[in-house]
Design a protein around this motif. Sequence first.
Motif, PDB file in Angstrom:
ATOM      1  N   GLU A 158      23.639  35.057  38.861  1.00 15.22           N
ATOM      2  CA  GLU A 158      24.373  35.444  37.646  1.00 15.22           C
ATOM      3  C   GLU A 158      24.219  35.963  35.907  1.00 15.22           C
ATOM      4  N   LEU A 159      25.507  36.720  35.498  1.00  9.12           N
ATOM      5  CA  LEU A 159      24.935  37.350  34.138  1.00  9.12           C
ATOM      6  C   LEU A 159      26.366  37.064  33.868  1.00  9.12           C
ATOM      7  N   ARG A 160      26.313  36.212  32.393  1.00  7.32           N
ATOM      8  CA  ARG A 160      27.193  35.640  31.608  1.00  7.32           C
ATOM      9  C   ARG A 160      26.882  36.766  30.237  1.00  7.32           C
ATOM     10  N   ALA A 161      28.592  36.139  29.666  1.00 10.82           N
ATOM     11  CA  ALA A 161      28.274  36.927  28.012  1.00 10.82           C
ATOM     12  C   ALA A 161      29.810  36.805  27.574  1.00 10.82           C
ATOM     13  N   THR A 162      30.074  36.647  26.198  1.00  9.44           N
ATOM     14  CA  THR A 162      31.404  36.345  25.703  1.00  9.44           C
ATOM     15  C   THR A 162      31.605  37.414  25.423  1.00  9.44           C
ATOM     16  N   ASP A 163      30.175  38.611  25.315  1.00  6.77           N
ATOM     17  CA  ASP A 163      31.814  39.957  24.669  1.00  6.77           C
ATOM     18  C   ASP A 163      32.279  41.073  26.005  1.00  6.77           C
ATOM     19  N   PRO A 164      33.662  41.059  25.744  1.00  4.99           N
ATOM     20  CA  PRO A 164      34.606  41.779  26.427  1.00  4.99           C
ATOM     21  C   PRO A 164      33.951  42.948  27.316  1.00  4.99           C
ATOM     22  N   MET A 165      33.481  43.646  26.624  1.00  7.70           N
ATOM     23  CA  MET A 165      32.754  44.770  26.963  1.00  7.70           C
ATOM     24  C   MET A 165      31.441  45.060  28.076  1.00  7.70           C
ATOM     25  N   LEU A 166      30.443  43.530  27.559  1.00  8.44           N
ATOM     26  CA  LEU A 166      29.301  43.331  28.256  1.00  8.44           C
ATOM     27  C   LEU A 166      30.130  42.603  29.661  1.00  8.44           C
ATOM     28  N   ARG A 167      30.846  42.174  29.705  1.00  8.05           N
ATOM     29  CA  ARG A 167      31.573  41.713  31.015  1.00  8.05           C
ATOM     30  C   ARG A 167      31.431  42.880  31.962  1.00  8.05           C
ATOM     31  N   ARG A 203      10.828  26.099  47.283  1.00  2.34           N
ATOM     32  CA  ARG A 203      11.342  25.500  46.022  1.00  2.34           C
ATOM     33  C   ARG A 203      11.875  26.668  45.892  1.00  2.34           C
ATOM     34  N   SER A 204      13.585  25.849  45.479  1.00  6.08           N
ATOM     35  CA  SER A 204      14.742  26.894  44.814  1.00  6.08           C
ATOM     36  C   SER A 204      14.568  26.397  43.723  1.00  6.08           C
ATOM     37  N   GLU A 205      15.258  27.236  42.440  1.00 10.65           N
ATOM     38  CA  GLU A 205      15.900  26.631  41.973  1.00 10.65           C
ATOM     39  C   GLU A 205      16.711  27.801  40.267  1.00 10.65           C
ATOM     40  N   THR A 206      16.911  27.276  39.851  1.00  7.90           N
ATOM     41  CA  THR A 206      18.071  28.274  39.153  1.00  7.90           C
ATOM     42  C   THR A 206      17.262  28.235  37.356  1.00  7.90           C
ATOM     43  N   ALA A 207      17.117  28.945  36.639  1.00 10.47           N
ATOM     44  CA  ALA A 207      16.751  28.826  35.494  1.00 10.47           C
ATOM     45  C   ALA A 207      18.096  29.651  34.711  1.00 10.47           C
ATOM     46  N   THR A 208      17.860  28.908  33.674  1.00  2.00           N
ATOM     47  CA  THR A 208      19.124  29.649  32.464  1.00  2.00           C
ATOM     48  C   THR A 208      18.171  30.029  31.649  1.00  2.00           C
ATOM     49  N   ILE A 209      17.953  31.850  31.518  1.00  2.00           N
ATOM     50  CA  ILE A 209      17.202  32.663  30.567  1.00  2.00           C
ATOM     51  C   ILE A 209      18.505  32.830  29.061  1.00  2.00           C
ATOM     52  N   ALA A 210      17.754  32.995  27.887  1.00  2.00           N
ATOM     53  CA  ALA A 210      18.829  32.973  27.358  1.00  2.00           C
ATOM     54  C   ALA A 210      18.512  34.271  26.464  1.00  2.00           C
ATOM     55  N   LEU A 211      18.946  35.957  26.274  1.00  2.00           N
ATOM     56  CA  LEU A 211      18.069  36.906  26.625  1.00  2.00           C
ATOM     57  C   LEU A 211      18.984  37.121  25.219  1.00  2.00           C
ATOM     58  N   PRO A 212      18.787  37.659  23.418  1.00  6.67           N
ATOM     59  CA  PRO A 212      19.346  38.587  22.665  1.00  6.67           C
ATOM     60  C   PRO A 212      20.593  39.662  23.318  1.00  6.67           C
ATOM     61  N   ALA A 213      21.757  39.596  22.926  1.00  7.68           N
ATOM     62  CA  ALA A 213      22.101  40.561  23.130  1.00  7.68           C
ATOM     63  C   ALA A 213      21.474  42.279  23.073  1.00  7.68           C
ATOM     64  N   GLU A 254      22.471  47.670  16.941  1.00  7.92           N
ATOM     65  CA  GLU A 254      21.915  47.463  16.254  1.00  7.92           C
ATOM     66  C   GLU A 254      22.497  46.207  15.828  1.00  7.92           C
ATOM     67  N   ASP A 255      23.382  45.529  16.045  1.00  8.28           N
ATOM     68  CA  ASP A 255      23.419  43.586  15.165  1.00  8.28           C
ATOM     69  C   ASP A 255      24.397  43.131  16.336  1.00  8.28           C
ATOM     70  N   ASP A 256      23.996  42.132  17.126  1.00  5.08           N
ATOM     71  CA  ASP A 256      24.442  41.544  18.036  1.00  5.08           C
ATOM     72  C   ASP A 256      25.597  40.484  16.854  1.00  5.08           C
ATOM     73  N   GLU A 257      25.233  40.596  16.579  1.00  2.00           N
ATOM     74  CA  GLU A 257      26.189  39.078  15.548  1.00  2.00           C
ATOM     75  C   GLU A 257      25.424  37.769  16.024  1.00  2.00           C
ATOM     76  N   GLY A 258      24.530  37.661  16.587  1.00  2.11           N
ATOM     77  CA  GLY A 258      23.696  36.618  17.195  1.00  2.11           C
ATOM     78  C   GLY A 258      24.793  35.865  18.554  1.00  2.11           C
ATOM     79  N   LEU A 259      25.082  37.262  19.171  1.00  2.00           N
ATOM     80  CA  LEU A 259      25.548  37.269  20.876  1.00  2.00           C
ATOM     81  C   LEU A 259      24.557  37.069  21.227  1.00  2.00           C
ATOM     82  N   ILE A 260      24.366  36.351  23.119  1.00  2.00           N
ATOM     83  CA  ILE A 260      23.691  36.422  23.906  1.00  2.00           C
ATOM     84  C   ILE A 260      24.250  36.473  25.459  1.00  2.00           C
ATOM     85  N   VAL A 261      23.268  36.801  26.441  1.00  4.71           N
ATOM     86  CA  VAL A 261      23.669  37.210  27.675  1.00  4.71           C
ATOM     87  C   VAL A 261      22.572  36.585  27.759  1.00  4.71           C
ATOM     88  N   GLU A 262      23.363  35.569  28.905  1.00  2.64           N
ATOM     89  CA  GLU A 262      22.745  33.997  29.844  1.00  2.64           C
ATOM     90  C   GLU A 262      22.740  34.797  30.931  1.00  2.64           C
TER      91      GLU A 262
END
Length: 275
Positions: A158-167, A203-213, A254-262
């Motif tokens: 899954e890819l999660r983002a709060t920004d509507p354009m990214l979604r 082994r099968s697992e998930t890891a949440t990776i926080a990436l700079p938007a 140019e400026d992600d304003e602190g946004l991340i993509v999970e």
Amino acid sequence: MSQPGSRADDMSQNATRDRYTFGDTDVAAHRLRLLAAVYEPSSRAWITARAGDLRDARVIDLGCGPGHTTRMLGDVLAPASLLGLDASPRYVRAAREAMPEPARFEVHDVTTALPERDADLLYCRFLLTHLGDPRAALDVWYDAARDGGALLVEEVEELRATDPMLRRYYEIVAAMQAHHRQSLQVGRLLDAAAGATRWTTVRSETATIALPASRMAMLHALNLATWGEAEIARGACEAREVADIAARLRAIAEDDEGLIVECEMRRMELRRAPR
């Protein structure tokens, strides 16, 4: 190979049946360099934890692209034999130029019988997302592993983002891949796919990776350049919407304003059982 997609940095195209979503142009190659830089720290840590001592091992990098994941495997594992396989002649040439021996690279459709057998470790990242039949590919790779050999897999769940354009961007990519019988969120399918093969799931697992938007937006803007016109032509999205998304991606880069993509990453360790 990486959406994210490996491939990989490390993603591959199946020359006969499957289509690598983002191509192998100069723009696509630049995108894979950025993709490798974004995901390599988490991949390195996971591979180090799972693989153990493979200094005398035979390792195969599936869907190696221009060699970013192959270099990572060489750095982390220092195996005796390291083979990168990709369906793109252009990427294989680039990999050979960037990484001299002992690594080797071959043009090969990884959904068909691999050119080497008895591998101690096979690895893929962002590859199964571009294949129409992941289960069939897993079966092919089983035949290339030695008894007790391992397959390590990293794919997006899954890819999660709060920004509507990214979604919205992720929605379009998912629809585009579905049109080609592929799945952006293929990680959700892999437990069942592996369970239908001869592999044993260790082994099968998930890891949440926080990436700079900002870094993700740079990647996605390059993606638009590789597929925008084709997808507009087939009606997946409108030109105005693509332009709006591209403008927003540039702004976030140019400026992600602190946004991340999970990124929720599915990570699997599969083993070929000893006879």
